[in-house]
Design an enzyme around this catalytic site. Structure first.
Site, short mmCIF file in Angstrom:
data_model
loop_
_atom_site.label_atom_id
_atom_site.label_comp_id
_atom_site.label_asym_id
_atom_site.label_seq_id
_atom_site.Cartn_x
_atom_site.Cartn_y
_atom_site.Cartn_z
N THR A 103 -4.11 -43.20 105.33
CA THR A 103 -2.93 -43.92 104.84
C THR A 103 -1.92 -43.95 105.99
O THR A 103 -2.01 -44.82 106.85
CB THR A 103 -2.32 -43.24 103.59
N LYS B 208 -8.54 -36.75 105.58
CA LYS B 208 -7.34 -37.56 105.83
C LYS B 208 -6.14 -36.77 105.29
O LYS B 208 -6.28 -35.94 104.38
CB LYS B 208 -7.43 -38.94 105.17
N THR C 207 -6.52 -29.44 100.76
CA THR C 207 -5.65 -30.54 101.19
C THR C 207 -6.08 -31.89 100.64
O THR C 207 -7.05 -32.01 99.91
CB THR C 207 -5.60 -30.63 102.71
N ASN D 287 9.00 -42.45 105.23
CA ASN D 287 9.13 -42.06 103.84
C ASN D 287 10.32 -42.63 103.09
O ASN D 287 10.35 -42.60 101.86
CB ASN D 287 9.13 -40.54 103.73
#
Lengths: 407, 407
Positions: free
Chosen positions: B153, B179, B190, B402
């Site tokens: 991503t 990832k 994770t 973000n």
């Protein structure tokens, strides 16, 4: 309860002063003093960090001894933390200087420091600063404001408030000032908060009221999840209001505690809303929790999430991040019962229900999230308990301030 | 142990594919498949977030059932989290499509999703994607790399590795891809990590080895302290290496576990070093701890501190923030015994000793802190336990990514 102008000098018999000692900053005041000729009882709460700054160690000793307090001396620029044995020597030297000039015992002088960790203190400048402070004490609102400004580091606004209540037919005043902007994630109490009151109250009852209040005010704010080495909140009470002594419970105790709560909640919210580089005060209010602990845990987890904080900075109703932060908080609740809405002066909007999204206008949500005070309201739909936590958005300015703070 | 080229196709009998399904991104692959004709035993670890994404729920059911696995289908762009009952329907539909095309049971298909939380999945695009994937399976390194890229991503680099060991005289290979870049603070495991091996091993022993390894790899990294809804790590083993079955303890178990550890440590460090917006991989190695738990707690607290991370971004040896983070970690140690140094390819420099600063060259410290891989070494001087945690610096780019991720 009435809000009054001013801060630490609002209660009877308290004086304040500020001075430029050039400890680190140039061209601004960097030391502050609060003084009461009448001896004060004192209550305090301090950081739980294993690295306690020297002034924290100093103040804890005084609070635990139960001895009366006459003065507070605080400086900004250098934190006097991780300074070894020398750190306590600076404390002793500063208190002895104040003792000599004000004619009070050295162990009646509380101390507070905030700034860079690890740097040793310039003792000559500190002593010179105490001389300037002692010579300029007074009880005006202006001096209280100047003192509140002198303890600022990366803060952009001074933080002070005063309220008046009536106890036993007598007016009782509580005033306070605080500073804090970065390294804010109090675990017991926040950076520096100094509260003065003229109430007649014993040390034990004052400490009880303060401990209750701190858990729901400073311990519910976070700017960056970094619990400081210097967190200190002290209240000193000189008894000049002349009320019958406040008992450990009952109506008068509740009246006093509520006023103390309002003063500290205001200061705590002011610290969160002035978080380093932030553009808004971000509250998370959790309703419908089965226990108060659940409400507090979820609220704090949401305001601590970097991803939520950056979404708020972008005025982006990225609600998945809020549910995610609630979900990893460690609190137990039914994820499929949760609902979420946003509130601000621009209105209110429902975003999620039963743990998943509902149709809403992104445009309206962005407008609501673009205000200076934004609230995410979570209803867990599992009980009646409510709690709020306060934080702020995470912006470029936070990075700028902290990637190069020491230079 | 030998490092080999490639990733999920390195072990015997594994194929991979990638495809562009335009689930969210345009002009890049966003779906990946891993396939083994031979049935595989599977071990998995998943997020502890109360909000578990639908594919996490799906995979947990399969792992707990003990049924053999043949394939993994993953997508980027949409996380399929907080999607209610619809979420599991997308899982069922995707697995059934793969089942039909590959001639395997639907409940032998593991699923993984990563991307925006709360958005519903475009089912038609998913099914089309599975068709493309099934038609282009192969066992080349290029296809493994393309699969590792398809699940990215905000990652900037694909993350894969393969190692070869010898067990019972037979070569055994373990390969994997992962990832992760934001919302990284695994609490069990994770984001997405898919590991393949041709080892002959039972499900119970595979799960035991994985659980041990995950605690010291993915659970020791953090980008932003946000524990995802989608964290998934699965290992599938098809047994084609033909070794005698690896027992639950002893030399062969240790050889396998060490290789599995190296694969996952590499992938975990690659995730931390590719944290959103970061410029360096930041390790904190704690030595001289009295317990392993203390070493882990202190190391993780330091790499999680926003103030430490911004100081690293500024190449600033602001060591007070590191001591502060150690001090509030919750671990118990003697703050006056701690020493601190920084290490990188540019050298090593002592910064603090006995809990306070020593004389050092700021210029040299800045040079050491300006490298792509920086390590803060803390010695607690209280015992022999050692642990590392891995994170990254916090920069403007994290805010950029973000504050406006969804648009």
């Amino acid at each position: 309860m009435q809000i009054r102008l001013g801060g630490v000098t609002a209660a009877k018999g308290f004086q304040a002063a500020s001075a430029a000692a050039e400890i680190k900053y140039k061209g601004r005041d960097d030391m502050a003093m609060v003084y009461s000729k009448e001896p004060c009882v004192v209550a305090g709460t301090f950081t739980k960090n294993l690295y306690k700054a020297a002034p924290v160690v100093w103040c804890k000793q005084i609070v635990e001894s139960g001895k009366p307090v006459h003065a507070i001396v605080a400086n900004s620029g250098v934190a006097n933390a991780c300074t070894g044995g020398e750190g306590l020597e600076y404390c002793r030297g500063t208190a002895e200087k104040a003792s000599e000039l004000l004619g009070i015992p050295a162990d009646s002088v509380l101390l507070g420091s905030t700034g860079v960790i690890g740097k040793q203190m310039p003792m000559d400048k500190l002593e010179k600063g105490v001389e300037l402070l002692a010579a300029s004490l007074g009880d005006t609102d202006e001096l209280a404001t100047a003192a509140a400004r002198a303890i600022m580091t990366t803060d952009t606004k001074e933080k002070q408030i005063a309220v008046e209540i009536e106890i036993d037919g007598k007016p009782v005043t509580i005033g306070g000032m605080a500073k804090g902007s970065g390294m804010i994630h109090p675990d017991m109490c926040t950076m520096l908060a100094f509260i003065t009151t003229d109430a007649v109250i014993s040390q034990a009852v004052l400490q009880k009221a303060l401990s209750d209040v701190v858990d729901n005010t400073y311990n519910m704010i976070s700017v960056d999840r970094d619990t400081s080495t210097n967190d200190t909140c002290v209240v000193i009470a000189n008894g000049l209001a002349g009320n019958a002594e406040i008992p450990a419970e009952g109506e008068d105790y509740e009246t006093f505690k509520e006023a103390l709560f309002e003063v500290n909640k205001y200061l705590a919210m002011a610290i969160a809303g002035d978080g380093e580089g932030c553009t808004c005060l971000f509250e998370c209010r959790v309703e419908g929790a089965d226990t108060l602990e659940t409400a507090k845990t979820v609220a704090k987890s949401v305001v601590c999430s970097n991803l939520t904080k950056t979404a708020v900075a972008g005025h982006d109703a990225n609600w998945g991040r809020i549910l995610c932060a609630a979900g990893y908080s460690g609190a137990q609740f039914d994820p499929d019962k949760l609902s979420l809405s946003f509130e601000s002066v621009a209105g209110q909007i429902q975003i999620a229900e039963n743990g998943k999204g509902v149709e809403y206008s992104e445009e309206k949500a962005t407008e609501i999230l673009s205000q200076e005070y934004v609230c995410a309201v979570i209803n867990l739909n599992m009980g009646d308990e409510i709690s709020s936590a306060w934080g702020c958005d995470l912006t470029h300015a936070y990075i700028e301030i902290n990637a190069d703070y020491r230079s």
